[in-house]
Design a protein around this motif. Structure first.
Motif, PDB file in Angstrom:
ATOM      1  N   LYS A   3      -5.249  -0.320  -1.553  1.00  0.00           N
ATOM      2  CA  LYS A   3      -4.462  -0.745  -2.818  1.00  0.00           C
ATOM      3  C   LYS A   3      -5.679  -0.786  -3.843  1.00  0.00           C
ATOM      4  CE  LYS A   3      -1.619  -4.426  -0.421  1.00  0.00           C
ATOM      5  NZ  LYS A   3      -0.065  -4.126  -1.104  1.00  0.00           N
ATOM      6  N   LEU A  26       6.085   0.640 -12.659  1.00  0.00           N
ATOM      7  CA  LEU A  26       4.262   0.780 -12.706  1.00  0.00           C
ATOM      8  C   LEU A  26       4.709  -1.418 -12.372  1.00  0.00           C
ATOM      9  CD1 LEU A  26       1.592   2.587 -13.636  1.00  0.00           C
ATOM     10  CD2 LEU A  26       2.100   2.922 -11.132  1.00  0.00           C
ATOM     11  N   LYS A  35      -0.544  -5.180 -12.120  1.00  0.00           N
ATOM     12  CA  LYS A  35      -0.194  -5.387 -10.799  1.00  0.00           C
ATOM     13  C   LYS A  35      -0.520  -4.645 -10.034  1.00  0.00           C
ATOM     14  CE  LYS A  35       3.818  -7.144 -12.557  1.00  0.00           C
ATOM     15  NZ  LYS A  35       5.308  -7.810 -11.845  1.00  0.00           N
ATOM     16  N   GLU A  36      -0.986  -5.296  -8.782  1.00  0.00           N
ATOM     17  CA  GLU A  36      -1.013  -4.317  -7.801  1.00  0.00           C
ATOM     18  C   GLU A  36      -0.101  -3.341  -7.285  1.00  0.00           C
ATOM     19  OE1 GLU A  36      -3.259  -6.203  -3.311  1.00  0.00           O
ATOM     20  OE2 GLU A  36      -3.455  -6.642  -5.591  1.00  0.00           O
ATOM     21  N   HIS A  37      -0.881  -2.415  -6.466  1.00  0.00           N
ATOM     22  CA  HIS A  37       0.004  -0.811  -6.169  1.00  0.00           C
ATOM     23  C   HIS A  37      -0.546  -0.771  -4.840  1.00  0.00           C
ATOM     24  CE1 HIS A  37       3.169  -1.576  -8.700  1.00  0.00           C
ATOM     25  NE2 HIS A  37       2.119  -1.064 -10.306  1.00  0.00           N
ATOM     26  N   GLU A  38      -0.260  -0.015  -3.854  1.00  0.00           N
ATOM     27  CA  GLU A  38       0.019   0.805  -2.427  1.00  0.00           C
ATOM     28  C   GLU A  38      -1.060   2.074  -3.675  1.00  0.00           C
ATOM     29  OE1 GLU A  38      -1.211   0.716   0.978  1.00  0.00           O
ATOM     30  OE2 GLU A  38      -0.133  -1.644   0.226  1.00  0.00           O
ATOM     31  N   VAL A  43       1.933   6.550  -6.980  1.00  0.00           N
ATOM     32  CA  VAL A  43       1.280   6.112  -8.144  1.00  0.00           C
ATOM     33  C   VAL A  43       0.394   6.652  -8.911  1.00  0.00           C
ATOM     34  CG1 VAL A  43       0.046   3.385  -7.965  1.00  0.00           C
ATOM     35  CG2 VAL A  43       2.490   3.526  -6.465  1.00  0.00           C
TER      36      VAL A  43
END
Length: 59
Positions: A3, A26, A35-38, A43
């Motif tokens: 992450k 995003l 924000k937290e993303h994989e 991404v």
């Protein structure tokens, strides 16, 4: 997958429409928003396109 935390640090004013759309996708609208993303290739590619507007750190 890993992450990442993406933080918006600069304004999107006077930036191309493409970069504004990337920030929107995003989930970043305000400066300082996080924000937290994989860490998927798509991404990471978006983050690379707006790397001058955001900061990234591993979560």
């Amino acid at each position: 997958m890993a992450k990442i935390k993406v933080t918006k640090v600069k304004s999107a004013i006077n930036r191309p429409q493409r970069q504004k759309r990337i920030l929107e996708s995003l989930g970043l609208s305000k400066i300082g928003q996080v924000k937290e993303h994989e860490a998927t290739p798509s991404v990471l590619g978006m983050v690379a396109k707006v790397s001058h507007l955001v900061s990234v750190e591993e979560a």
